[in-house]
Motif scaffolding. Structure first.
Motif, PDB file in Angstrom:
ATOM      1  N   SER A  91       0.843  -1.194   0.000  1.00 21.80           N
ATOM      2  CA  SER A  91       0.000   0.000   0.000  1.00 21.80           C
ATOM      3  C   SER A  91       0.880   1.247   0.000  1.00 21.80           C
ATOM      4  O   SER A  91       1.986   1.249   0.539  1.00 21.80           O
ATOM      5  N   VAL A  92       0.355   2.306  -0.636  1.00 16.05           N
ATOM      6  CA  VAL A  92       1.036   3.598  -0.686  1.00 16.05           C
ATOM      7  C   VAL A  92      -0.014   4.675  -0.448  1.00 16.05           C
ATOM      8  O   VAL A  92      -0.947   4.819  -1.248  1.00 16.05           O
ATOM      9  N   TYR A  93       0.134   5.420   0.638  1.00 15.11           N
ATOM     10  CA  TYR A  93      -0.823   6.475   0.977  1.00 15.11           C
ATOM     11  C   TYR A  93      -0.128   7.827   1.027  1.00 15.11           C
ATOM     12  O   TYR A  93       0.989   7.962   1.542  1.00 15.11           O
ATOM     13  N   PHE A  94      -0.822   8.836   0.496  1.00 16.35           N
ATOM     14  CA  PHE A  94      -0.388  10.218   0.567  1.00 16.35           C
ATOM     15  C   PHE A  94      -1.236  10.876   1.638  1.00 16.35           C
ATOM     16  O   PHE A  94      -2.446  11.064   1.468  1.00 16.35           O
ATOM     17  N   GLY A  95      -0.622  11.219   2.779  1.00 20.48           N
ATOM     18  CA  GLY A  95      -1.431  11.556   3.928  1.00 20.48           C
ATOM     19  C   GLY A  95      -2.114  10.292   4.422  1.00 20.48           C
ATOM     20  O   GLY A  95      -1.720   9.177   4.090  1.00 20.48           O
ATOM     21  N   GLN A  96      -3.158  10.466   5.198  1.00 20.72           N
ATOM     22  CA  GLN A  96      -3.822   9.300   5.795  1.00 20.72           C
ATOM     23  C   GLN A  96      -5.031   8.817   5.006  1.00 20.72           C
ATOM     24  O   GLN A  96      -5.611   7.778   5.347  1.00 20.72           O
ATOM     25  N   THR A  97      -5.393   9.549   3.950  1.00 19.58           N
ATOM     26  CA  THR A  97      -6.646   9.194   3.280  1.00 19.58           C
ATOM     27  C   THR A  97      -6.534   8.949   1.781  1.00 19.58           C
ATOM     28  O   THR A  97      -7.448   8.382   1.190  1.00 19.58           O
ATOM     29  N   HIS A  98      -5.434   9.352   1.149  1.00 14.21           N
ATOM     30  CA  HIS A  98      -5.340   9.228  -0.305  1.00 14.21           C
ATOM     31  C   HIS A  98      -4.524   7.994  -0.683  1.00 14.21           C
ATOM     32  O   HIS A  98      -3.306   7.957  -0.539  1.00 14.21           O
ATOM     33  N   ASN A  99      -5.216   6.965  -1.178  1.00 12.40           N
ATOM     34  CA  ASN A  99      -4.573   5.733  -1.625  1.00 12.40           C
ATOM     35  C   ASN A  99      -4.037   5.948  -3.039  1.00 12.40           C
ATOM     36  O   ASN A  99      -4.793   5.995  -4.009  1.00 12.40           O
ATOM     37  N   LEU A 100      -2.718   6.086  -3.175  1.00 11.75           N
ATOM     38  CA  LEU A 100      -2.134   6.377  -4.475  1.00 11.75           C
ATOM     39  C   LEU A 100      -2.285   5.228  -5.460  1.00 11.75           C
ATOM     40  O   LEU A 100      -2.255   5.445  -6.673  1.00 11.75           O
ATOM     41  N   LEU A 101      -2.458   4.021  -4.961  1.00 15.93           N
ATOM     42  CA  LEU A 101      -2.578   2.863  -5.859  1.00 15.93           C
ATOM     43  C   LEU A 101      -3.926   2.823  -6.558  1.00 15.93           C
ATOM     44  O   LEU A 101      -4.100   2.074  -7.519  1.00 15.93           O
ATOM     45  N   ASP A 102      -4.866   3.624  -6.099  1.00 16.65           N
ATOM     46  CA  ASP A 102      -6.172   3.718  -6.749  1.00 16.65           C
ATOM     47  C   ASP A 102      -6.252   4.882  -7.726  1.00 16.65           C
ATOM     48  O   ASP A 102      -7.313   5.141  -8.297  1.00 16.65           O
ATOM     49  N   LYS A 103      -5.134   5.590  -7.929  1.00 12.22           N
ATOM     50  CA  LYS A 103      -5.173   6.818  -8.722  1.00 12.22           C
ATOM     51  C   LYS A 103      -4.277   6.724  -9.952  1.00 12.22           C
ATOM     52  O   LYS A 103      -3.284   6.003  -9.971  1.00 12.22           O
ATOM     53  N   SER A 104      -4.642   7.510 -10.970  1.00  9.48           N
ATOM     54  CA  SER A 104      -3.849   7.585 -12.198  1.00  9.48           C
ATOM     55  C   SER A 104      -2.682   8.546 -12.008  1.00  9.48           C
ATOM     56  O   SER A 104      -2.618   9.284 -11.013  1.00  9.48           O
ATOM     57  N   GLU A 105      -1.772   8.574 -12.977  1.00 11.52           N
ATOM     58  CA  GLU A 105      -0.644   9.510 -12.908  1.00 11.52           C
ATOM     59  C   GLU A 105      -1.105  10.965 -12.797  1.00 11.52           C
ATOM     60  O   GLU A 105      -0.594  11.708 -11.953  1.00 11.52           O
ATOM     61  N   PRO A 106      -2.056  11.416 -13.643  1.00 11.28           N
ATOM     62  CA  PRO A 106      -2.506  12.809 -13.500  1.00 11.28           C
ATOM     63  C   PRO A 106      -3.146  13.086 -12.151  1.00 11.28           C
ATOM     64  O   PRO A 106      -2.941  14.157 -11.572  1.00 11.28           O
ATOM     65  N   GLU A 107      -3.930  12.148 -11.642  1.00 11.90           N
ATOM     66  CA  GLU A 107      -4.577  12.347 -10.345  1.00 11.90           C
ATOM     67  C   GLU A 107      -3.543  12.455  -9.228  1.00 11.90           C
ATOM     68  O   GLU A 107      -3.689  13.268  -8.306  1.00 11.90           O
ATOM     69  N   ILE A 108      -2.485  11.650  -9.304  1.00 12.01           N
ATOM     70  CA  ILE A 108      -1.431  11.699  -8.295  1.00 12.01           C
ATOM     71  C   ILE A 108      -0.713  13.037  -8.357  1.00 12.01           C
ATOM     72  O   ILE A 108      -0.430  13.667  -7.327  1.00 12.01           O
ATOM     73  N   ALA A 109      -0.430  13.504  -9.572  1.00 13.68           N
ATOM     74  CA  ALA A 109       0.219  14.810  -9.724  1.00 13.68           C
ATOM     75  C   ALA A 109      -0.657  15.928  -9.177  1.00 13.68           C
ATOM     76  O   ALA A 109      -0.172  16.860  -8.539  1.00 13.68           O
ATOM     77  N   GLN A 110      -1.949  15.829  -9.407  1.00 14.90           N
ATOM     78  CA  GLN A 110      -2.876  16.862  -8.944  1.00 14.90           C
ATOM     79  C   GLN A 110      -3.009  16.875  -7.434  1.00 14.90           C
ATOM     80  O   GLN A 110      -3.388  17.889  -6.841  1.00 14.90           O
TER      81      GLN A 110
END
Length: 278
Positions: A91-110
């Protein structure tokens, strides 16, 4: 108004590429002061385990250095964080709520994650100022970008970035005429213009002069606090000059972590990476 084909092409490229770096001010929960959580991360390529149950935790505002021999997993880790590679497990989380593995490259950048690769990719036929200007105009159409004027706030932001990266006096110079080190600083500035929370910087001082390396150390150190900075680097003298916390990767896992003194005196690190003289 006559616009060259080169300007058309480069502006189109910027409109296509730069949205990957532009955050939309999402709410990132860092109430526990932890910005990035990487847990039990594994990635395999044709039977080769690039990452092997890797765990990594980065605090908000931290300057972290990642070191390790070629094949240790540094680039693969960056690729997973930015959405370029899908892991086998973990698992990879940005903060405590954003699961980066569920997101696309643009969404992660945003969300506010910016990545700088080793080789600078600035638009050499445009000025330093124009490179930063284009980075600010991410969410606007091509013709809007070509024919509208910057707001006072946008001009102020560009000036702030120019001063941070030390290129204010070169603002009207073509990016292609910059030194290698200046191009690296400009690309860092292009990331800063989009105000990311997390900067992933890959080998920033490769090919730099001693003076440029010293200036880069000062720049990256100054960014910590307002931003979280993760630096991948092979130049151990440079790492020593900026390191607060160092993470050593080996065969896809964390081998050691701590201050530079702790890491370079770790027997396992000496054996597999730093060598007898470390």
């Amino acid at each position: 108004m006559k616009i060259s084909n080169l300007a058309h092409r480069e502006t189109w490229q910027r409109d296509q590429v730069w949205p990957y770096l532009q955050p939309k001010e999402p709410i990132i929960d860092i109430s526990k002061n932890m910005l990035l959580y990487v847990e039990d991360l594994s990635v395999s390529f044709d039977g080769f385990k690039a990452l092997n149950n890797l765990n990594l935790y980065i605090e908000a505002g931290e300057l972290r250095c990642l070191i390790g021999a070629n094949g240790a997993g540094k680039t693969t880790l960056m690729d997973v964080i930015t959405g370029k590679t899908t892991p086998d497990a973990g698992s990879v989380y940005f903060g405590q709520t954003h699961n980066l593995l569920d997101k696309s490259e643009p969404e992660i950048a945003q969300l506010g994650i910016g990545r700088k690769f080793q080789k600078p990719t600035v638009f050499e036929a445009q000025t330093v100022f124009q490179n930063l200007e284009l980075s600010l105009k991410t969410n606007k159409g091509i013709w809007y970008s070509l024919f509208t004027q910057l707001s006072k706030g946008e001009i102020g932001r560009i000036k702030e970035v120019l001063n941070t990266i030390g290129l204010y006096n070169a603002r009207n110079q073509l990016a292609g005429a910059l030194s290698h080190g200046q191009k690296q600083w400009l690309e860092i500035g292009m990331l800063l213009a989009s105000e990311p929370q997390l900067l992933l910087i890959d080998e920033p001082v490769a090919g730099m002069t001693a003076q440029e390396t010293e200036r880069t150390a000062e720049l990256l150190t100054s960014l910590a606090g307002d931003h979280t900075v993760v630096v991948v680097e092979h130049d151990m003298e440079f790492v020593r000059s900026i390191a607060r916390t160092v993470t050593v990767l080996h065969q896809g896992s964390v081998l050691a972590e701590g201050s530079m003194d702790q890491v370079q005196n770790n027997p396992d690190v000496i054996e597999v990476y730093l060598g007898e003289e470390a």
